[in-house]
Motif scaffolding. Structure first.
Motif, PDB file in Angstrom:
ATOM      1  N   SER A 127      -1.649   8.197   5.175  1.00  0.00           N
ATOM      2  CA  SER A 127      -2.673   8.831   4.338  1.00  0.00           C
ATOM      3  C   SER A 127      -2.032   9.801   3.345  1.00  0.00           C
ATOM      4  O   SER A 127      -1.281  10.682   3.741  1.00  0.00           O
ATOM      5  CB  SER A 127      -3.645   9.610   5.212  1.00  0.00           C
TER       6      SER A 127
ATOM      7  N   TYR B 207       0.828  -1.206   0.000  1.00  0.00           N
ATOM      8  CA  TYR B 207       0.000   0.000   0.000  1.00  0.00           C
ATOM      9  C   TYR B 207       0.864   1.259   0.000  1.00  0.00           C
ATOM     10  O   TYR B 207       0.652   2.172  -0.802  1.00  0.00           O
ATOM     11  CB  TYR B 207      -0.916  -0.014   1.222  1.00  0.00           C
TER      12      TYR B 207
ATOM     13  N   TRP C 232       2.605  12.716   1.913  1.00  0.00           N
ATOM     14  CA  TRP C 232       2.067  11.711   2.823  1.00  0.00           C
ATOM     15  C   TRP C 232       2.113  12.225   4.250  1.00  0.00           C
ATOM     16  O   TRP C 232       3.082  12.853   4.667  1.00  0.00           O
ATOM     17  CB  TRP C 232       2.891  10.431   2.748  1.00  0.00           C
TER      18      TRP C 232
ATOM     19  N   LEU D  54      -2.076  13.027   1.059  1.00  0.00           N
ATOM     20  CA  LEU D  54      -2.759  14.317   1.085  1.00  0.00           C
ATOM     21  C   LEU D  54      -2.509  15.059  -0.228  1.00  0.00           C
ATOM     22  O   LEU D  54      -1.390  15.067  -0.744  1.00  0.00           O
ATOM     23  CB  LEU D  54      -2.293  15.173   2.256  1.00  0.00           C
TER      24      LEU D  54
END
Length: 97
Positions: free
Chosen positions: A93, A50, A89, A95
């Motif tokens: 997450s 991921y 990042w 951004l």
């Protein structure tokens, strides 16, 4: 048995229930620990994939600047202009600003 001849079914020794087990049973905590290690390894692998693909994909996003403007313009139904696309990042997450 003579000279490598096969034993007949009546000559073969009887197997008890425990003799037929290929793997002796292990304590529950050993099975649990092995399962836990496998699950943790799998989750670590999924998270690594991921992050890898996320970082690679997010770094390519500024090159789609005009495509993003076109898609937003089509959706909104008005001309949209984007000054700059910044991607980074924060934790796990991505951004986009």
């Amino acid at each position: 048995m003579k000279n490598g001849a096969r034993q007949s079914a009546s000559e073969q020794p009887e197997m008890t229930q425990h003799q037929g087990d290929l793997y002796p049973s292990k304590p529950w905590w050993v099975i649990f620990f092995r399962m836990l290690v496998r699950v943790m390894f799998g989750l670590t692998l999924v998270m690594a994939i991921y992050v890898f693909f996320g970082r690679e994909g997010i770094s390519l996003l500024p090159s789609y600047h005009s495509w993003i403007e076109d898609k937003i313009s089509e959706t909104v139904g008005a001309d949209v202009s984007i000054g700059e696309v910044k991607c980074y990042w924060q934790g796990f997450s991505p951004l986009i600003r």
